[in-house]
Design a protein around this motif. Sequence first.
Motif, short mmCIF file in Angstrom:
data_model
loop_
_atom_site.label_atom_id
_atom_site.label_comp_id
_atom_site.label_asym_id
_atom_site.label_seq_id
_atom_site.Cartn_x
_atom_site.Cartn_y
_atom_site.Cartn_z
N ALA A 85 -2.21 -1.79 -6.38
CA ALA A 85 -1.87 -0.57 -7.12
C ALA A 85 -2.17 0.71 -6.37
O ALA A 85 -1.54 1.74 -6.61
N ASP A 86 -3.15 0.68 -5.44
CA ASP A 86 -3.50 1.90 -4.71
C ASP A 86 -4.00 1.52 -3.33
O ASP A 86 -4.14 0.34 -3.00
N LEU A 87 -4.30 2.52 -2.53
CA LEU A 87 -4.70 2.29 -1.13
C LEU A 87 -6.20 2.40 -0.93
O LEU A 87 -6.67 2.58 0.21
N ALA A 88 -6.97 2.28 -2.00
CA ALA A 88 -8.44 2.32 -1.93
C ALA A 88 -8.93 3.58 -1.24
O ALA A 88 -9.87 3.55 -0.43
N GLY A 89 -8.30 4.72 -1.53
CA GLY A 89 -8.75 5.98 -1.00
C GLY A 89 -8.16 6.36 0.34
O GLY A 89 -8.39 7.48 0.83
N ARG A 90 -7.40 5.47 0.95
CA ARG A 90 -6.78 5.78 2.24
C ARG A 90 -5.44 6.48 2.02
O ARG A 90 -4.79 6.32 0.99
N THR A 91 -5.01 7.23 3.02
CA THR A 91 -3.65 7.74 3.04
C THR A 91 -2.76 6.66 3.66
O THR A 91 -3.26 5.74 4.34
N PRO A 92 -1.44 6.71 3.46
CA PRO A 92 -0.57 5.73 4.13
C PRO A 92 -0.76 5.70 5.65
O PRO A 92 -0.78 4.62 6.25
N ALA A 93 -0.92 6.86 6.25
CA ALA A 93 -1.12 6.90 7.70
C ALA A 93 -2.42 6.21 8.10
O ALA A 93 -2.48 5.49 9.12
N GLU A 94 -3.47 6.41 7.31
CA GLU A 94 -4.76 5.77 7.62
C GLU A 94 -4.66 4.25 7.47
O GLU A 94 -5.26 3.50 8.26
N LEU A 95 -3.92 3.79 6.46
CA LEU A 95 -3.76 2.34 6.29
C LEU A 95 -2.98 1.76 7.48
O LEU A 95 -3.35 0.70 8.01
N LEU A 96 -1.94 2.41 7.92
CA LEU A 96 -1.18 1.93 9.06
C LEU A 96 -2.05 1.85 10.32
O LEU A 96 -1.96 0.88 11.09
N THR A 97 -2.90 2.84 10.52
CA THR A 97 -3.81 2.81 11.67
C THR A 97 -4.76 1.63 11.58
O THR A 97 -5.00 0.93 12.58
N ALA A 98 -5.32 1.39 10.39
CA ALA A 98 -6.25 0.28 10.20
C ALA A 98 -5.54 -1.06 10.39
O ALA A 98 -6.10 -2.01 10.97
N LEU A 99 -4.30 -1.17 9.92
CA LEU A 99 -3.55 -2.41 10.06
C LEU A 99 -3.28 -2.75 11.52
O LEU A 99 -3.21 -3.92 11.89
N ALA A 100 -3.12 -1.74 12.36
CA ALA A 100 -2.79 -1.97 13.76
C ALA A 100 -3.87 -2.77 14.49
O ALA A 100 -3.60 -3.39 15.53
N ALA A 101 -5.07 -2.79 13.94
CA ALA A 101 -6.15 -3.55 14.57
C ALA A 101 -6.03 -5.05 14.32
O ALA A 101 -6.61 -5.86 15.06
N VAL A 102 -5.28 -5.43 13.28
CA VAL A 102 -5.18 -6.85 12.93
C VAL A 102 -3.76 -7.39 13.02
O VAL A 102 -3.54 -8.60 12.97
N ALA A 103 -2.77 -6.51 13.12
CA ALA A 103 -1.39 -6.95 13.14
C ALA A 103 -0.54 -6.01 13.98
O ALA A 103 -0.85 -4.82 14.13
N ALA A 104 0.54 -6.56 14.52
CA ALA A 104 1.54 -5.72 15.18
C ALA A 104 2.41 -5.12 14.07
O ALA A 104 2.96 -5.84 13.25
N VAL A 105 2.50 -3.79 14.04
CA VAL A 105 3.21 -3.09 12.96
C VAL A 105 4.51 -2.52 13.51
O VAL A 105 4.52 -1.76 14.48
N GLY A 106 5.63 -2.91 12.90
CA GLY A 106 6.93 -2.43 13.34
C GLY A 106 7.22 -1.02 12.86
O GLY A 106 6.43 -0.40 12.14
N GLU A 107 8.35 -0.51 13.25
CA GLU A 107 8.76 0.82 12.84
C GLU A 107 9.20 0.83 11.37
O GLU A 107 9.70 -0.17 10.87
N PRO A 108 9.01 1.96 10.68
CA PRO A 108 9.45 2.03 9.28
C PRO A 108 10.97 1.92 9.17
O PRO A 108 11.71 2.36 10.06
N GLN A 109 11.43 1.28 8.08
CA GLN A 109 12.86 1.14 7.86
C GLN A 109 13.16 1.24 6.38
O GLN A 109 12.30 0.97 5.53
N ALA A 110 14.37 1.63 6.07
CA ALA A 110 14.75 1.84 4.67
C ALA A 110 15.05 0.53 3.96
O ALA A 110 14.75 0.36 2.78
#
Length: 412
Positions: A261-286
Amino acid sequence: MTTLRPFRALRPADNAAAARVAALPYDVLSSVEARAAVEGNPDSFLRVDKAEIDLDPSVDPYDDAVYARAKANLAALVDRGVLVRDASACFYLYRQTMDGRSQTGIVGCAGVDGYTADRIKKHELTRADKEADRIRHVDTLDANTGPIFLAHRPHHGLADLVARWTADHAPLYDFTADQVRNEVWKVTDVAANLQIAGTFTQMAALYIADGHHRCASAVKVAQLRRSQHPGYSGDEEFNYFLAVVFPEDQLRIMDYNRVVADLAGRTPAELLTALAAVAAVGEPQAQTYRPTGQHEFGMYLDGSWYRLRARPELVDASDPVASLDAAWLQTHVLDPLLGIADPRADQRIDFVGGVRGLDELARRAGPDGVAFALYPVTMGDLFAVADAGQIMPPKSTWFEPKLLSGLFVHEL
């Protein structure tokens, strides 16, 4: 050795009755959805399996009156001739066809001793409150009203028998509900029934695909009956529970996805940065992104979809549970990054079956949450976990189509 034996089914009198009676399992629909589904249909089996829908909405679903109404509603179906009792015990064959794919199972009664001896293998934990509900339901009605969905490893002899019988005999029922064709055959030949029963005694194990709570509850009612009848022989009906057993190579497991339901206090950009440490993150798409293989995820975040790929060094391929995508996601993302420590209890997480589509994930996530689309587990994954005596993460498997209730009732 496993046991599956024939039984005298209480079943719809004819095809028209089957189409009216048959209903989705009790735990697929909410009470509100079930009330709407039965409108204008007094014969729907939901009136037996979710009898609160016949009472005032203020009545607690676990009130004594609900179980009493369920018993009365089942008796009424018999009294009106909607359900009839077969004169002799036999097996039945149940085929479901959805989206051009068919699965045909054998309907019979499995022995509770197979469950307690772990020859009927589990892959999920059960909740005491959900067990208590079905225990009261089975005990009050003195019947198994919903079949347990079991699987077995492929067996050519059994497959040939099923193929011949369904080709050579007309079905008892043949109707379509919710875009699923349902066909049922009665196996009337004594030799064929003996062959089916004998084949199952040669199998080392059966596996619960769906219905862990129904199965555990049926076993506990059997144990209650045994305590009430200490001289029991083991042949009584209460020593067996209703099941449909399918060959695993016919079964389809769909994806079972997650929404937070929420990002636990993170912004979307902060979550993407944190995810990069555990997964390869592709470019955003519609457009939506559906995973194409294991250890790959689709993620909906802040109006865009992303492809995530778990970093290989963080995947433990030697462990049948840890290597599952649902377990990886919980260990590396949901708990450390989003604060979902207990997915069974945390109200911030929701689970969405793949049959609802990926657009439903985006809708539920909305502007503030995040959704993850998972690649489906396989029957091989399920067998590996069950054979290891381990438990899958919650909401790992979504089977389609669902077995309909009301086509077979096993009286104890």
